[in-house]
Design an enzyme around this catalytic site. Structure first.
Site, PDB file in Angstrom:
ATOM      1  N   SER A 166       0.849  -1.181   0.000  1.00  0.00           N
ATOM      2  CA  SER A 166       0.000   0.000   0.000  1.00  0.00           C
ATOM      3  C   SER A 166       0.889   1.238   0.000  1.00  0.00           C
ATOM      4  O   SER A 166       1.727   1.403   0.887  1.00  0.00           O
ATOM      5  CB  SER A 166      -0.896  -0.013   1.238  1.00  0.00           C
ATOM      6  OG  SER A 166      -1.758   1.096   1.249  1.00  0.00           O
TER       7      SER A 166
ATOM      8  N   LYS B 281      -1.029  -0.797  -4.465  1.00  0.00           N
ATOM      9  CA  LYS B 281      -2.264  -0.102  -4.110  1.00  0.00           C
ATOM     10  C   LYS B 281      -1.930   1.362  -3.826  1.00  0.00           C
ATOM     11  O   LYS B 281      -1.079   1.657  -2.990  1.00  0.00           O
ATOM     12  CB  LYS B 281      -2.920  -0.732  -2.877  1.00  0.00           C
ATOM     13  CG  LYS B 281      -4.233  -0.050  -2.499  1.00  0.00           C
ATOM     14  CD  LYS B 281      -4.963  -0.794  -1.395  1.00  0.00           C
ATOM     15  CE  LYS B 281      -4.458  -0.440  -0.026  1.00  0.00           C
ATOM     16  NZ  LYS B 281      -5.296  -1.048   1.048  1.00  0.00           N
ATOM     17  N   LEU B 282      -2.618   2.251  -4.515  1.00  0.00           N
ATOM     18  CA  LEU B 282      -2.399   3.677  -4.347  1.00  0.00           C
ATOM     19  C   LEU B 282      -3.496   4.275  -3.474  1.00  0.00           C
ATOM     20  O   LEU B 282      -4.682   4.128  -3.764  1.00  0.00           O
ATOM     21  CB  LEU B 282      -2.395   4.393  -5.704  1.00  0.00           C
ATOM     22  CG  LEU B 282      -1.359   3.936  -6.736  1.00  0.00           C
ATOM     23  CD1 LEU B 282      -1.521   4.750  -8.018  1.00  0.00           C
ATOM     24  CD2 LEU B 282       0.055   4.053  -6.189  1.00  0.00           C
ATOM     25  N   LYS B 283      -3.106   4.958  -2.421  1.00  0.00           N
ATOM     26  CA  LYS B 283      -4.070   5.720  -1.632  1.00  0.00           C
ATOM     27  C   LYS B 283      -4.459   6.965  -2.433  1.00  0.00           C
ATOM     28  O   LYS B 283      -3.589   7.641  -3.004  1.00  0.00           O
ATOM     29  CB  LYS B 283      -3.459   6.133  -0.290  1.00  0.00           C
ATOM     30  CG  LYS B 283      -3.147   4.966   0.633  1.00  0.00           C
ATOM     31  CD  LYS B 283      -4.410   4.329   1.188  1.00  0.00           C
ATOM     32  CE  LYS B 283      -4.086   3.292   2.245  1.00  0.00           C
ATOM     33  NZ  LYS B 283      -5.306   2.705   2.850  1.00  0.00           N
TER      34      LYS B 283
ATOM     35  N   ASP C 217      -7.290   2.995  -3.339  1.00  0.00           N
ATOM     36  CA  ASP C 217      -8.004   2.921  -2.066  1.00  0.00           C
ATOM     37  C   ASP C 217      -8.333   4.334  -1.603  1.00  0.00           C
ATOM     38  O   ASP C 217      -7.437   5.148  -1.378  1.00  0.00           O
ATOM     39  CB  ASP C 217      -7.134   2.215  -1.028  1.00  0.00           C
ATOM     40  CG  ASP C 217      -7.823   2.074   0.325  1.00  0.00           C
ATOM     41  OD1 ASP C 217      -9.027   2.376   0.411  1.00  0.00           O
ATOM     42  OD2 ASP C 217      -7.147   1.656   1.283  1.00  0.00           O
TER      43      ASP C 217
ATOM     44  N   ASN D  21     -10.418   5.080   1.157  1.00  0.00           N
ATOM     45  CA  ASN D  21     -10.682   5.218   2.599  1.00  0.00           C
ATOM     46  C   ASN D  21     -11.867   6.139   2.879  1.00  0.00           C
ATOM     47  O   ASN D  21     -11.789   7.048   3.711  1.00  0.00           O
ATOM     48  CB  ASN D  21      -9.449   5.700   3.345  1.00  0.00           C
ATOM     49  CG  ASN D  21      -8.345   4.658   3.416  1.00  0.00           C
ATOM     50  OD1 ASN D  21      -7.249   4.881   2.919  1.00  0.00           O
ATOM     51  ND2 ASN D  21      -8.626   3.515   4.018  1.00  0.00           N
TER      52      ASN D  21
ATOM     53  N   GLU E 273     -11.186   0.535  -3.879  1.00  0.00           N
ATOM     54  CA  GLU E 273     -11.498   0.145  -2.512  1.00  0.00           C
ATOM     55  C   GLU E 273     -12.175   1.280  -1.744  1.00  0.00           C
ATOM     56  O   GLU E 273     -11.682   2.402  -1.722  1.00  0.00           O
ATOM     57  CB  GLU E 273     -10.211  -0.274  -1.806  1.00  0.00           C
ATOM     58  CG  GLU E 273     -10.406  -0.835  -0.426  1.00  0.00           C
ATOM     59  CD  GLU E 273      -9.088  -1.237   0.220  1.00  0.00           C
ATOM     60  OE1 GLU E 273      -9.106  -1.524   1.433  1.00  0.00           O
ATOM     61  OE2 GLU E 273      -8.050  -1.266  -0.466  1.00  0.00           O
TER      62      GLU E 273
ATOM     63  N   ASP F 284     -14.230  -2.345   2.385  1.00  0.00           N
ATOM     64  CA  ASP F 284     -13.301  -2.526   3.494  1.00  0.00           C
ATOM     65  C   ASP F 284     -13.989  -2.091   4.783  1.00  0.00           C
ATOM     66  O   ASP F 284     -14.547  -2.897   5.510  1.00  0.00           O
ATOM     67  CB  ASP F 284     -12.029  -1.711   3.221  1.00  0.00           C
ATOM     68  CG  ASP F 284     -11.027  -1.734   4.360  1.00  0.00           C
ATOM     69  OD1 ASP F 284     -11.269  -2.410   5.368  1.00  0.00           O
ATOM     70  OD2 ASP F 284      -9.987  -1.053   4.251  1.00  0.00           O
TER      71      ASP F 284
ATOM     72  N   LYS G 128     -10.206  -7.288   7.306  1.00  0.00           N
ATOM     73  CA  LYS G 128      -9.241  -6.873   8.331  1.00  0.00           C
ATOM     74  C   LYS G 128      -9.671  -7.516   9.648  1.00  0.00           C
ATOM     75  O   LYS G 128     -10.686  -7.125  10.234  1.00  0.00           O
ATOM     76  CB  LYS G 128      -9.205  -5.357   8.461  1.00  0.00           C
ATOM     77  CG  LYS G 128      -8.502  -4.670   7.305  1.00  0.00           C
ATOM     78  CD  LYS G 128      -8.267  -3.210   7.618  1.00  0.00           C
ATOM     79  CE  LYS G 128      -7.465  -2.563   6.472  1.00  0.00           C
ATOM     80  NZ  LYS G 128      -8.089  -1.319   6.021  1.00  0.00           N
TER      81      LYS G 128
ATOM     82  N   GLY H 215      -4.213  -4.618   5.826  1.00  0.00           N
ATOM     83  CA  GLY H 215      -3.238  -4.390   6.882  1.00  0.00           C
ATOM     84  C   GLY H 215      -3.511  -3.120   7.648  1.00  0.00           C
ATOM     85  O   GLY H 215      -4.187  -2.202   7.171  1.00  0.00           O
TER      86      GLY H 215
END
Length: 369
Positions: A135, A161-163, A189, A191, A214, A239, A263, A291
């Protein structure tokens, strides 16, 4: 098995580089480790939350009080405190899955060690090596992002995985795809950083061949995710929305996701995580293990979970040196894009006493006979 002592240890480990998401910027990992000693074995677990309620409503100080005043007394009152009995004993306490996971996991680790059984065997694992993704946090510039991704690919990670967040989404994803080509396994992702009003903007991510997007919307917006899923070609992965097997079943029925990130700490522990895996497998929904910047304690246990057959996508379980110069256990090392699952009893790793002392901030005994 009889519980003789439970210690809660606060630790702080500096990260090798800052990790930025749409929620926060972390420069160190401040968390808690629970150590359960029984008459026949010992067990370890790691808190999945943070000092502040930013990513999750739970936070370290609150979890400490819940453990001390409510969870530990209920579990130590059990005549036979096995891991399978923990959830039922803790059910009267509403919510607090991260704290519950911490206690259940330490007892599960101790129980598996008592029977000389690897945790992966207990859970039903079928692999001894797990493909590892990484990540990548939000960086200050796109050239810095490109350099960071290049370094991880050179290390051998099999998925990036790119935030992302509003203002840092299309351009960084476009740049990484252009730089590393169509064969790179790439996902994004958010969030929970977007709303359904951003649907047209998020549709532009379809141009980049992402494996998944995500958690683009709020955790409680399953309806919005179901609507967004109809508009995007990119599969939506949930998630933060998935906190139980029941959540997973409902999200699948709504059509809110095509992939699930599990998770264990967020869902209350590894037994509920296994149930989520089973629900998804029954519906043909692939899962992978997320994670929470774990040390080697949590990383070993996540690897055991990711050995289950439904974990068919690369996991956010990176090598120790992705986050830490020194870990609390022997470091996990990436080999051919994979991490090996420890095959010893329980989580299969030993906590390094010197490293634990070095990084301990405070400790307290929650129970002792």
């Amino acid at each position: 098995m009889k519980i003789e002592r439970i210690d809660l240890i606060e630790v702080s480990l500096p990260l090798v580089r800052p990790f930025r998401t749409s929620c926060s910027v972390d420069t160190e990992r401040n968390t808690m480790v629970l150590h359960v000693v029984t008459d026949v074995s010992e067990g370890w677990a790691e808190f999945g939350g943070d000092p502040e309620p930013v990513y999750s409503p739970e936070f370290a100080a609150g979890a400490e009080r819940i453990l001390r005043d409510h969870l530990v007394p209920r579990v130590t009152a059990l005549p036979r405190p096995t891991a399978a009995r923990v959830a039922g004993a803790l059910a009267p306490v509403k919510g607090n899955p991260l704290a519950k996971a911490l206690l259940e996991t330490a007892i599960l680790d101790a129980e598996c060690r008592a029977y000389a059984m690897p945790l992966s065997t207990y859970l039903g694992g079928v692999r001894d090596r797990i493909p590892a993704g990484v990540s990548v946090g939000i960086t200050d510039t796109i050239p810095e992002l490109i350099d960071t991704v290049a370094g991880y690919l050179a290390d051998g990670y099999v998925r990036i995985k790119l935030k992302i967040e509003p203002g840092w989404d299309l351009e960084p994803v476009r740049a990484v795809r252009a730089e590393f080509g169509p064969d790179l396994v790439l996902q994004a992702d958010a969030n929970t950083a977007y709303s359904l009003a951003d649907a047209e903007h998020l549709r532009r991510l379809d141009d980049f061949g992402l494996v998944q997007l995500e958690q683009p919307l709020a955790a409680d917006d399953l309806g919005g995710h179901a609507e967004l899923a109809k508009l995007l070609r990119t599969p939506i992965c949930l998630d933060e929305s998935i906190c139980s097997a029941r959540d997973a079943a409902f999200a699948i029925r709504l059509g809110a996701c095509r992939i699930v990130n599990v998770k264990p700490s967020r869902v209350g522990g590894y037994l509920e995580a296994r149930r989520i895996h089973d629900v998804c497998a029954a519906h043909g929904i692939p899962v992978w293990c997320g994670g929470m910047l774990e040390t080697g304690i949590g990383r070993a246990q996540n690897l055991a979970l990711a050995a289950l057959p439904g974990f068919v996508l690369p996991n956010d379980i990176s090598a120790s040196n992705r986050y830490y110069a020194t870990d609390l256990t022997e470091p996990f090392v990436l080999e051919d894009g994979c991490l090996s699952i420890p095959d010893g009893p329980g989580s299969g790793v030993a906590v390094d006493p010197a490293a634990l002392r070095q990084h301990t901030v405070a400790s307290q005994t929650l129970f002792a006979v």
